[in-house]
Design an enzyme around this catalytic site. Structure first.
Site, mmCIF file in Angstrom:
data_model
loop_
_atom_site.group_PDB
_atom_site.id
_atom_site.type_symbol
_atom_site.label_atom_id
_atom_site.label_comp_id
_atom_site.label_asym_id
_atom_site.label_seq_id
_atom_site.Cartn_x
_atom_site.Cartn_y
_atom_site.Cartn_z
ATOM 1 N N LYS A 15 0.862 -1.175 0.000
ATOM 2 C CA LYS A 15 0.000 0.000 0.000
ATOM 3 C C LYS A 15 0.902 1.231 0.000
ATOM 4 O O LYS A 15 1.646 1.473 0.948
ATOM 5 C CB LYS A 15 -0.907 -0.010 1.227
ATOM 6 C CG LYS A 15 -1.854 1.191 1.299
ATOM 7 C CD LYS A 15 -2.772 1.069 2.507
ATOM 8 C CE LYS A 15 -3.709 2.254 2.596
ATOM 9 N NZ LYS A 15 -4.611 2.153 3.753
ATOM 10 N N ASP A 109 -12.912 2.816 11.078
ATOM 11 C CA ASP A 109 -13.308 2.887 9.667
ATOM 12 C C ASP A 109 -13.755 1.514 9.175
ATOM 13 O O ASP A 109 -13.365 1.079 8.093
ATOM 14 C CB ASP A 109 -12.161 3.427 8.816
ATOM 15 C CG ASP A 109 -12.623 3.888 7.425
ATOM 16 O OD1 ASP A 109 -13.826 4.214 7.276
ATOM 17 O OD2 ASP A 109 -11.804 3.916 6.500
#
Length: 266
Positions: A15, A109
């Site tokens: 990422k 989240d």
């Protein structure tokens, strides 16, 4: 990206922050924090993080390469997900979040796109990019600033208030709602309308969109989506135990009192 870690030779998911964005120091610190926090969690229900790297001047995190798809991809296919399957996936999600909570982490989240469905049908929770430890406030979020995904965010998070594990449990309820109905519990024509609905409206029962959902399960979902955190499930274990009633051949840990009584008998 899928990549190979040179030091170990293993295949990883990499990422990387986009290099062409004008990112603030706050954003970079949030990214570095993701690596530190996620690496501290070691549980099979969580995506493992191997370490932080720098790629072409931009920070990157090497993590477990999970085959399969996300729950968001699965929902987007439009095919009805079996009720028991949706419940089982949610229980597995709760197990991952409980492991994170034991490390002092609130995810903040939780949403279908952050839940990975492996090739063998197991759910792993990942992307702790907005996570925060309960022990220390890194002072990255200004008062009133909202971080997260509005469709699955709790009312207190939308308001920019302090959150605890009950906020994650709200988002788990919103994710289960989407698994059962194909839709997030709140909708709107724009960002502001979605936030207003989260703060003031009770979502329709899942049974209104899918009548075959058991009444008890529908009530369970709506309890998880209560605007007042005190009216929701208070712990991961409490919500898991309630959901276990809708999964065949499931086992639920006995209460501490019953375990103590069994120990005395033994």
């Amino acid at each position: 990206y899928e990549a190979r870690e040179l030091a170990s030779g293993r295949r990883v998911a990499l990422k990387r922050l986009l290099g062409d964005l004008a990112l603030s120091e706050e954003a970079f610190e949030r990214f570095r924090r993701e690596a530190r926090v996620a690496a501290s969690i070691s549980d099979s229900r969580c995506v493992f993080v191997y370490g932080a790297h720098e790629v072409e001047g931009a920070p990157a995190i090497a993590m477990e390469l999970v085959g399969g798809e996300t729950l968001e991809h699965r929902i987007a296919k439009g095919d009805a997900i079996g009720i028991e399957t949706a419940v089982r996936w949610t229980i597995e999600l709760l197990e991952g979040l409980e492991a994170a909570a034991m490390a002092g982490v609130v995810h903040r989240d939780v949403k279908p796109s952050n839940c990975f469905l492996t090739a063998d049908g197991q759910v792993k929770v990942g992307d702790f990019g907005l996570a925060r430890t309960l022990e220390a406030d890194l002072r990255l979020t200004h008062t009133g600033q909202f971080l997260g995904s509005p469709l699955y965010a709790s009312p207190e998070q939308v308001k920019g208030r302090e959150v605890d594990q009950r906020s994650d449990l709200y988002s788990v309820g919103a994710t289960l709602y989407a698994l059962l109905t194909g839709k997030a519990p709140h909708a709107g024509s724009n960002f502001g309308e979605v936030l207003a609905n989260i703060l003031s409206e009770t979502p329709p029962s899942p049974r209104a969109l899918r009548p075959e959902v058991p009444r008890g399960l529908a009530k369970l979902v709506l309890k998880a989506l209560e605007r007042d955190p005190k009216r929701r499930f208070q712990t991961h274990a409490e919500m898991r135990a309630a959901l276990a009633l809708y999964v065949s051949n499931s086992s639920v840990p006995a209460s501490r009192l019953r375990r103590s009584f069994a120990w005395v008998l033994d």
